[in-house]
Design a protein around this motif. Structure first.
Motif, PDB file in Angstrom:
ATOM      1  N   HIS A 144     -39.272  20.902  36.783  1.00  0.00           N
ATOM      2  CA  HIS A 144     -39.960  21.131  35.510  1.00  0.00           C
ATOM      3  C   HIS A 144     -39.885  19.896  34.601  1.00  0.00           C
ATOM      4  N   LEU A 145     -38.866  19.057  34.791  1.00  0.00           N
ATOM      5  CA  LEU A 145     -38.712  17.886  33.915  1.00  0.00           C
ATOM      6  C   LEU A 145     -39.783  16.835  34.158  1.00  0.00           C
ATOM      7  N   HIS A 146     -40.560  16.982  35.223  1.00  0.00           N
ATOM      8  CA  HIS A 146     -41.696  16.091  35.433  1.00  0.00           C
ATOM      9  C   HIS A 146     -42.825  16.388  34.445  1.00  0.00           C
ATOM     10  N   GLU A 147     -42.797  17.576  33.828  1.00  0.00           N
ATOM     11  CA  GLU A 147     -43.875  17.983  32.931  1.00  0.00           C
ATOM     12  C   GLU A 147     -43.493  17.689  31.481  1.00  0.00           C
ATOM     13  N   GLU A 148     -44.453  17.138  30.752  1.00  0.00           N
ATOM     14  CA  GLU A 148     -44.209  16.712  29.379  1.00  0.00           C
ATOM     15  C   GLU A 148     -43.653  17.837  28.511  1.00  0.00           C
ATOM     16  N   LYS A 149     -44.211  19.047  28.663  1.00  0.00           N
ATOM     17  CA  LYS A 149     -43.808  20.132  27.763  1.00  0.00           C
ATOM     18  C   LYS A 149     -42.378  20.614  28.010  1.00  0.00           C
ATOM     19  N   PHE A 150     -41.799  20.279  29.190  1.00  0.00           N
ATOM     20  CA  PHE A 150     -40.435  20.710  29.490  1.00  0.00           C
ATOM     21  C   PHE A 150     -39.424  19.560  29.423  1.00  0.00           C
ATOM     22  N   ARG A 151     -39.907  18.348  29.229  1.00  0.00           N
ATOM     23  CA  ARG A 151     -39.069  17.160  29.422  1.00  0.00           C
ATOM     24  C   ARG A 151     -37.851  17.125  28.509  1.00  0.00           C
ATOM     25  N   TYR A 152     -37.960  17.676  27.326  1.00  0.00           N
ATOM     26  CA  TYR A 152     -36.861  17.576  26.358  1.00  0.00           C
ATOM     27  C   TYR A 152     -36.106  18.898  26.203  1.00  0.00           C
ATOM     28  N   SER A 153     -36.338  19.813  27.140  1.00  0.00           N
ATOM     29  CA  SER A 153     -35.623  21.085  27.124  1.00  0.00           C
ATOM     30  C   SER A 153     -34.379  20.985  27.992  1.00  0.00           C
ATOM     31  N   ALA A 154     -33.258  21.503  27.506  1.00  0.00           N
ATOM     32  CA  ALA A 154     -32.011  21.502  28.280  1.00  0.00           C
ATOM     33  C   ALA A 154     -31.971  22.631  29.303  1.00  0.00           C
ATOM     34  N   GLU A 155     -32.901  23.583  29.196  1.00  0.00           N
ATOM     35  CA  GLU A 155     -32.845  24.792  30.027  1.00  0.00           C
ATOM     36  C   GLU A 155     -32.933  24.497  31.510  1.00  0.00           C
ATOM     37  N   TRP A 156     -33.827  23.586  31.903  1.00  0.00           N
ATOM     38  CA  TRP A 156     -34.075  23.422  33.329  1.00  0.00           C
ATOM     39  C   TRP A 156     -32.951  22.661  34.028  1.00  0.00           C
ATOM     40  N   ARG A 157     -32.330  21.725  33.326  1.00  0.00           N
ATOM     41  CA  ARG A 157     -31.151  21.082  33.919  1.00  0.00           C
ATOM     42  C   ARG A 157     -29.995  22.074  33.998  1.00  0.00           C
ATOM     43  N   ARG A 158     -29.835  22.893  32.961  1.00  0.00           N
ATOM     44  CA  ARG A 158     -28.790  23.918  32.986  1.00  0.00           C
ATOM     45  C   ARG A 158     -28.991  24.862  34.166  1.00  0.00           C
ATOM     46  N   ARG A 159     -30.231  25.263  34.391  1.00  0.00           N
ATOM     47  CA  ARG A 159     -30.492  26.193  35.485  1.00  0.00           C
ATOM     48  C   ARG A 159     -30.276  25.521  36.840  1.00  0.00           C
ATOM     49  N   ALA A 160     -30.681  24.252  36.957  1.00  0.00           N
ATOM     50  CA  ALA A 160     -30.444  23.535  38.209  1.00  0.00           C
ATOM     51  C   ALA A 160     -28.947  23.434  38.498  1.00  0.00           C
ATOM     52  N   MET A 161     -28.139  23.179  37.474  1.00  0.00           N
ATOM     53  CA  MET A 161     -26.689  23.114  37.655  1.00  0.00           C
ATOM     54  C   MET A 161     -26.132  24.471  38.080  1.00  0.00           C
ATOM     55  N   GLU A 162     -26.670  25.522  37.529  1.00  0.00           N
ATOM     56  CA  GLU A 162     -26.264  26.879  37.886  1.00  0.00           C
ATOM     57  C   GLU A 162     -26.532  27.135  39.369  1.00  0.00           C
ATOM     58  N   TYR A 163     -27.711  26.745  39.827  1.00  0.00           N
ATOM     59  CA  TYR A 163     -28.057  26.932  41.238  1.00  0.00           C
ATOM     60  C   TYR A 163     -27.210  26.040  42.142  1.00  0.00           C
ATOM     61  N   LEU A 164     -26.923  24.815  41.708  1.00  0.00           N
ATOM     62  CA  LEU A 164     -26.084  23.937  42.527  1.00  0.00           C
ATOM     63  C   LEU A 164     -24.683  24.519  42.689  1.00  0.00           C
ATOM     64  N   ALA A 165     -24.171  25.126  41.635  1.00  0.00           N
ATOM     65  CA  ALA A 165     -22.856  25.768  41.738  1.00  0.00           C
ATOM     66  C   ALA A 165     -22.896  26.908  42.757  1.00  0.00           C
ATOM     67  N   LEU A 166     -23.974  27.675  42.751  1.00  0.00           N
ATOM     68  CA  LEU A 166     -24.112  28.755  43.724  1.00  0.00           C
ATOM     69  C   LEU A 166     -24.283  28.192  45.138  1.00  0.00           C
ATOM     70  N   ALA A 167     -25.034  27.101  45.269  1.00  0.00           N
ATOM     71  CA  ALA A 167     -25.216  26.479  46.590  1.00  0.00           C
ATOM     72  C   ALA A 167     -23.880  26.063  47.176  1.00  0.00           C
ATOM     73  N   GLN A 168     -22.995  25.553  46.343  1.00  0.00           N
ATOM     74  CA  GLN A 168     -21.662  25.154  46.825  1.00  0.00           C
ATOM     75  C   GLN A 168     -20.801  26.390  47.107  1.00  0.00           C
ATOM     76  N   GLN A 169     -20.913  27.389  46.253  1.00  0.00           N
ATOM     77  CA  GLN A 169     -20.122  28.624  46.420  1.00  0.00           C
ATOM     78  C   GLN A 169     -20.422  29.318  47.741  1.00  0.00           C
ATOM     79  N   TYR A 170     -21.693  29.331  48.128  1.00  0.00           N
ATOM     80  CA  TYR A 170     -22.091  30.064  49.333  1.00  0.00           C
ATOM     81  C   TYR A 170     -21.990  29.265  50.620  1.00  0.00           C
ATOM     82  N   LEU A 171     -21.617  27.984  50.534  1.00  0.00           N
ATOM     83  CA  LEU A 171     -21.546  27.143  51.731  1.00  0.00           C
ATOM     84  C   LEU A 171     -20.713  27.805  52.828  1.00  0.00           C
ATOM     85  N   PRO A 172     -21.249  27.910  54.040  1.00  0.00           N
ATOM     86  CA  PRO A 172     -20.441  28.468  55.138  1.00  0.00           C
ATOM     87  C   PRO A 172     -19.326  27.499  55.507  1.00  0.00           C
TER      88      PRO A 172
END
Length: 340
Positions: free
Chosen positions: A310-338
């Motif tokens: 989403h940060l590629h788009e001008e209207k989302f570029r200055y929002s902290a939400e999408w980086r926060r959500r990406a970090m949330e998913y990365l934490a889950l990706a590490q949590q679920y690692l077999p």
């Protein structure tokens, strides 16, 4: 005999402006709520939802022509009736009359909309999780419905090596995009997650081959998230990925593991665990825990990529939400690692 006059070009902005008006609909309507997504505009009246596809073209879809938009509206209707037959009502033309006025369901078609029954927001699974109103009985009904759905799907005969290569290609795509310097995501965590997923693929091709041999790889929903599930008054699962059959080709437990992961992200991991157990009880399908962990870790990483994009788009570029959500998913990706 002279050729018929070509239809006038009508901009997307003009179509949206028309569909925002309560008087544009064939039903009594007092208010229209318009929701924009990457691919569509959705217009909510009191009783219905009307979806207009944007004339967009990406690597993974092409809605740029009128014929393509009509085709994918019909695909959306057909595919979603598998899991929500009473919700998807029809494909309706957006027309223009002899006087040059836009009209819904009449005139010469200049675009097409999918008409749906409007579902109650308070009974969507994401809302129900956030408000602690989703019950184990709701999840049991969902698990039973999905068990029947997957059992009715035709198993796909795929090559195990080719099936694994699809994941390998996506893992590398995730790794490259998440490493984009402008996103400022943790490089070591991304590398750990992606390399562990790759190693699992290389060491456990037999697990994927077993799933293929058991007929568990099917043409499923493709985007099974809580916001696409209505629990009541009748269970309805909406918004499958109509534009890509490849993205609908999934292992049943990959798709359900993704939904369980999303339940955990919203704060209800117990509902996700119950879903997976209830599905296995209903279907007799008990997947390898390590394989399920791989699927969930992979899906979380993919969702991190979709979020940060989403940060590629001008209207989302200055929002902290999408980086926060990406970090949330990365934490889950590490949590679920077999581990194996």
């Amino acid at each position: 005999m002279s050729a018929p006059s070509p239809l006038p070009e009508v901009s997307l902005e003009s179509k949206v402006a028309f569909l925002r008006q309560a008087t544009s609909y064939p039903e009594p309507c007092f208010r229209v709520e318009a929701i924009e997504t990457h691919m569509s505009w959705v217009f909510l009246t009191e009783g219905h939802a009307w979806k207009l596809k944007k004339p967009v073209r990406y690597d993974y879809l092409d809605f740029s022509t009128l014929a393509a938009r009509r085709y994918y509206c019909e695909e959306e209707l057909h595919l979603n009736r598998r899991l929500a037959p009473a919700t998807y009502l029809g494909v309706v033309p957006l027309g223009i009359d002899a006087a040059g006025h836009l009209c819904l369901g009449q005139g010469a078609a200049i675009d097409w909309l999918v008409q749906m029954q409007r579902l109650p927001m308070q009974h969507m699974l994401d809302y129900a999780i956030r408000h602690a109103s989703a019950s184990l009985q709701d999840i049991d009904a969902l698990a039973a419905r999905m068990s029947r759905f997957y059992a009715a799907c035709t198993p796909l005969a795929l090559d195990a090596a080719g099936y694994c290569q699809r994941f390998a290609d996506d893992i590398e795509h995730n790794r490259r995009e998440l490493h984009t310097p402008a996103f400022q995501l943790p490089e070591e965590q991304i590398e750990l997650v992606c390399q562990t997923q790759k190693k699992f693929l290389q060491c456990h091709e037999d697990l994927f081959a077993q799933r293929l041999a058991a007929g568990k790889i099917v043409e499923g929903h493709g985007d099974l998230r809580p916001e696409h599930i209505c629990l009541r008054p009748a269970l309805a699962i909406i918004d499958c990925l109509e534009f890509s059959r490849d993205l609908r080709i999934v292992d049943a437990v990959d798709e359900l593991g993704f939904l369980a992961m999303e339940c955990a992200r919203l704060g209800a991991p117990e509902l996700g665990r119950h879903l997976l157990n209830a599905y296995s009880e209903a279907s007799g399908d008990w997947p390898s825990p390590a394989l399920l962990g791989f699927y969930q870790s992979f899906r979380a990483c993919l969702r991190a990529r979709i979020a940060i994009r989403h940060l590629h788009e001008e209207k989302f570029r200055y929002s902290a939400e999408w980086r926060r959500r990406a970090m949330e998913y990365l934490a889950l990706a590490q949590q679920y690692l077999p581990s194996g």
